[in-house]
Design an enzyme around this catalytic site. Structure first.
Site, PDB file in Angstrom:
ATOM      1  N   CYS A 114       0.928  -1.362   0.105  1.00  0.00           N
ATOM      2  CA  CYS A 114      -0.099   0.021  -0.105  1.00  0.00           C
ATOM      3  C   CYS A 114       0.860   1.288  -0.120  1.00  0.00           C
ATOM      4  CB  CYS A 114      -0.860  -0.033   1.262  1.00  0.00           C
ATOM      5  SG  CYS A 114      -1.923  -1.433   1.100  1.00  0.00           S
ATOM      6  N   HIS A 253      -3.094   7.235   2.229  1.00  0.00           N
ATOM      7  CA  HIS A 253      -3.685   5.790   1.969  1.00  0.00           C
ATOM      8  C   HIS A 253      -5.006   5.411   2.521  1.00  0.00           C
ATOM      9  CE1 HIS A 253      -3.954   1.551   1.304  1.00  0.00           C
ATOM     10  NE2 HIS A 253      -3.706   1.182   2.398  1.00  0.00           N
ATOM     11  N   ASN A 283     -10.217  -0.090   0.471  1.00  0.00           N
ATOM     12  CA  ASN A 283      -8.798  -0.035   0.510  1.00  0.00           C
ATOM     13  C   ASN A 283      -8.222  -0.468  -0.844  1.00  0.00           C
ATOM     14  OD1 ASN A 283      -5.936  -0.518   0.742  1.00  0.00           O
ATOM     15  ND2 ASN A 283      -6.153  -1.478   2.877  1.00  0.00           N
TER      16      ASN A 283
HETATM   17  O1  UT7 Z   1      -3.691  -1.360   3.419  1.00  0.00           O
HETATM   18  C1  UT7 Z   1      -3.048  -1.934   4.546  1.00  0.00           C
HETATM   19  C2  UT7 Z   1      -3.312  -1.207   5.954  1.00  0.00           C
HETATM   20  N1  UT7 Z   1      -4.440  -1.960   6.317  1.00  0.00           N
HETATM   21  C3  UT7 Z   1      -5.043  -1.514   7.618  1.00  0.00           C
HETATM   22  O2  UT7 Z   1      -4.804  -0.242   7.868  1.00  0.00           O
HETATM   23  C4  UT7 Z   1      -6.093  -2.051   8.357  1.00  0.00           C
HETATM   24  C5  UT7 Z   1      -6.084  -1.649   9.660  1.00  0.00           C
HETATM   25  N2  UT7 Z   1      -6.823  -2.329  10.783  1.00  0.00           N
HETATM   26  C6  UT7 Z   1      -8.284  -2.004  10.463  1.00  0.00           C
HETATM   27  O3  UT7 Z   1      -8.630  -1.228  10.116  1.00  0.00           O
HETATM   28  C7  UT7 Z   1      -9.064  -2.648  11.794  1.00  0.00           C
HETATM   29  O4  UT7 Z   1      -8.398  -3.334  12.762  1.00  0.00           O
HETATM   30  C8  UT7 Z   1     -10.202  -3.571  11.137  1.00  0.00           C
HETATM   31  C9  UT7 Z   1     -11.218  -2.766  10.215  1.00  0.00           C
HETATM   32  C10 UT7 Z   1      -9.430  -4.616  10.135  1.00  0.00           C
HETATM   33  C11 UT7 Z   1     -10.696  -4.139  12.248  1.00  0.00           C
HETATM   34  O5  UT7 Z   1     -11.607  -3.365  13.162  1.00  0.00           O
HETATM   35  P1  UT7 Z   1     -11.337  -3.462  14.660  1.00  0.00           P
HETATM   36  O6  UT7 Z   1     -12.125  -2.252  15.182  1.00  0.00           O
HETATM   37  O7  UT7 Z   1      -9.884  -3.231  14.902  1.00  0.00           O
HETATM   38  O8  UT7 Z   1     -12.232  -4.569  15.006  1.00  0.00           O
HETATM   39  P2  UT7 Z   1     -11.464  -5.866  15.945  1.00  0.00           P
HETATM   40  O9  UT7 Z   1     -10.531  -6.984  15.057  1.00  0.00           O
HETATM   41  O10 UT7 Z   1     -11.004  -5.533  17.134  1.00  0.00           O
HETATM   42  O11 UT7 Z   1     -12.630  -6.679  16.229  1.00  0.00           O
HETATM   43  C12 UT7 Z   1     -13.889  -6.276  17.022  1.00  0.00           C
HETATM   44  C13 UT7 Z   1     -14.856  -7.155  16.939  1.00  0.00           C
HETATM   45  C14 UT7 Z   1     -14.569  -8.672  16.965  1.00  0.00           C
HETATM   46  O12 UT7 Z   1     -15.321  -9.139  18.023  1.00  0.00           O
HETATM   47  P3  UT7 Z   1     -15.554  -9.685  19.538  1.00  0.00           P
HETATM   48  O13 UT7 Z   1     -14.014 -10.340  19.857  1.00  0.00           O
HETATM   49  O14 UT7 Z   1     -15.454  -7.985  20.105  1.00  0.00           O
HETATM   50  O15 UT7 Z   1     -16.606 -10.328  19.960  1.00  0.00           O
HETATM   51  C15 UT7 Z   1     -14.503  -9.219  15.861  1.00  0.00           C
HETATM   52  O16 UT7 Z   1     -14.588 -10.524  15.711  1.00  0.00           O
HETATM   53  O17 UT7 Z   1     -15.606  -7.131  15.728  1.00  0.00           O
HETATM   54  C16 UT7 Z   1     -15.601  -8.354  15.132  1.00  0.00           C
HETATM   55  N3  UT7 Z   1     -15.547  -8.448  13.771  1.00  0.00           N
HETATM   56  C17 UT7 Z   1     -16.483  -8.201  12.890  1.00  0.00           C
HETATM   57  N4  UT7 Z   1     -17.615  -8.096  13.050  1.00  0.00           N
HETATM   58  C18 UT7 Z   1     -18.573  -8.207  12.067  1.00  0.00           C
HETATM   59  C19 UT7 Z   1     -14.331  -8.333  13.036  1.00  0.00           C
HETATM   60  N5  UT7 Z   1     -14.735  -8.427  11.671  1.00  0.00           N
HETATM   61  C20 UT7 Z   1     -15.942  -8.064  11.593  1.00  0.00           C
HETATM   62  C21 UT7 Z   1     -16.623  -8.174  10.616  1.00  0.00           C
HETATM   63  N6  UT7 Z   1     -18.063  -7.854  10.731  1.00  0.00           N
HETATM   64  N7  UT7 Z   1     -16.273  -7.793   9.341  1.00  0.00           N
END
Ligand code: UT7
Length: 327
Positions: A114, A253, A283
């Site tokens: 990226c 980005h 993205n």
């Molecule tokens: O281009 C390369 C660079 N990439 C990035 O910059 C990505 C950076 N990371 C992110 O943007 C975020 O970390 C994500 C969008 C990938 C994830 O968001 P988050 O707020 O960090 O979510 P999380 O992984 O902490 O998950 C929170 C909750 C979890 O459930 P519990 O454990 O709290 O019950 C996940 O299982 O949300 C759940 N979850 C979802 N729920 C519904 C994770 N993905 C999803 C989903 N739909 N798609």
């Protein structure tokens, strides 16, 4: 001799097929609301192979727009930043050279995920600044739809396909000029975001699984981005002898709207200073910065100071400050 570098054209292209959050709800345990609030994404574009849409076709469309009436045989250098090429070889850049009939250009791909567009732009600028070449075409393109596990909700909701391009020329215009840059890498974070080639072993005599799907430790990449990017922008502004307040807009980005908002907050900027089109495209990796730049170009002030910032797998991150004048 150190020459200047001017932006002469911008272009972008995205596939026709739109995949909305609601489409993903049909086969993933997710909700449109979760995706929208946690990432800012409403929809993304995905290549349709039956319409011959691929990395080359999007690169060609974006490149033609960036070149305008410039004769392709006069292009000196083509750099394509991509981590999801149609072919591992020949490079997308060589295939684009042929498609454009840019027969005098030297062409190569650059892999920095990226951050690829920022790395490509800075690389190309070096050849112009030291007098080797007079002009360069830089394309950022990624087709992640081919490399996602569409049943993995932690990655499949995020990515979209697109290409963006800029055409630069050697110039000493004070109003359109690369002022400063900083590129960084940290291979120790390589496992946090990866797309792994798994070749067939010689003994096995067959390839069972040539590629794995994208793996991402989202939380780590998120923390890395909101920590490193504001500091990096401050460093590059310092090199350009301006304050971060003198930057009019950041074209960052587009990975997550919350990352953009956090960068703005850390730099004491209004949110609007971080341009965003993530809701429409998701993205798009190496394409995201030139895609946003092309899309917002007409709405930017005629003259302003822009910061570009990319971050991603490697880990890699980089920023450029550009004095911009509309053409
Ligand atoms: O281009 C390369 C660079 N990439 C990035 O910059 C990505 C950076 N990371 C992110 O943007 C975020 O970390 C994500 C969008 C990938 C994830 O968001 P988050 O707020 O960090 O979510 P999380 O992984 O902490 O998950 C929170 C909750 C979890 O459930 P519990 O454990 O709290 O019950 C996940 O299982 O949300 C759940 N979850 C979802 N729920 C519904 C994770 N993905 C999803 C989903 N739909 N798609």
């Amino acid at each position: 001799m150190n020459f200047g570098v001017e932006i002469k054209g911008l272009g972008s292209a995205s596939p026709s097929k739109i995949v909305c959050n609601e489409d993903l709800e049909q086969f993933l345990e997710t909700s449109s609301e979760w995706i929208k609030t946690r990432t800012g994404i409403s929809e993304r574009r995905v290549c349709d192979p039956s319409k011959q849409e691929n990395g080359l076709s999007l690169s060609l469309e974006a490149a033609k727009k960036a070149l305008g009436n410039f004769a392709p045989e006069k292009i000196d250098l083509i750099i394509v930043a991509t981590s999801t090429p149609d072919f591992l070889y020949p490079s997308t850049a060589c295939r684009l050279q042929e498609a454009l009939k840019a027969k005098n250009a030297v062409a190569f791909d650059l892999s920095a995920a990226c951050s690829g567009f920022v790395f490509g732009l800075v690389n190309a600028a070096q050849f112009l600044q030291n007098g080797t070449y007079k002009n360069a075409l830089i394309v950022g393109v990624d087709i992640h739809s081919r490399f996602l596990d569409w049943t993995d909700r932690s990655t499949s909701i995020l990515f979209g396909d697109a290409a963006g391009a800029v055409f630069i020329e050697r110039s000493d215009s004070e109003k359109n000029q690369l002022l400063a840059f900083n590129l960084r890498s940290d291979g120790s974070g390589g496992d946090d975001l990866s797309l792994k080639c798994v070749g067939g072993e010689y003994q096995a005599g067959k390839i069972e699984k040539p590629l794995e799907a994208v793996f991402m430790n989202g939380k780590k990449i998120y923390s890395f981005a909101i920590k490193t990017i504001p500091d990096l922008i401050a460093e590059v502004a310092h090199s350009a002898k301006i304050s971060t307040d003198e930057i009019d807009y950041l074209i960052c980005h587009q990975a997550n709207q919350r990352i953009l908002d956090s960068i703005a907050e850390k730099l004491n900027w209004p949110k609007e200073k971080c341009l965003s089109n993530i809701s429409k495209y998701g993205n798009t990796s190496a394409a995201s910065i030139p895609l946003a730049w092309d899309e917002f170009a007409e709405t930017l002030p005629k003259e302003c100071t822009l910061a570009l910032a990319g971050f991603g797998a490697g880990l890699t991150w980089g920023s450029v400050i550009w004095k911009w004048k509309a053409f």
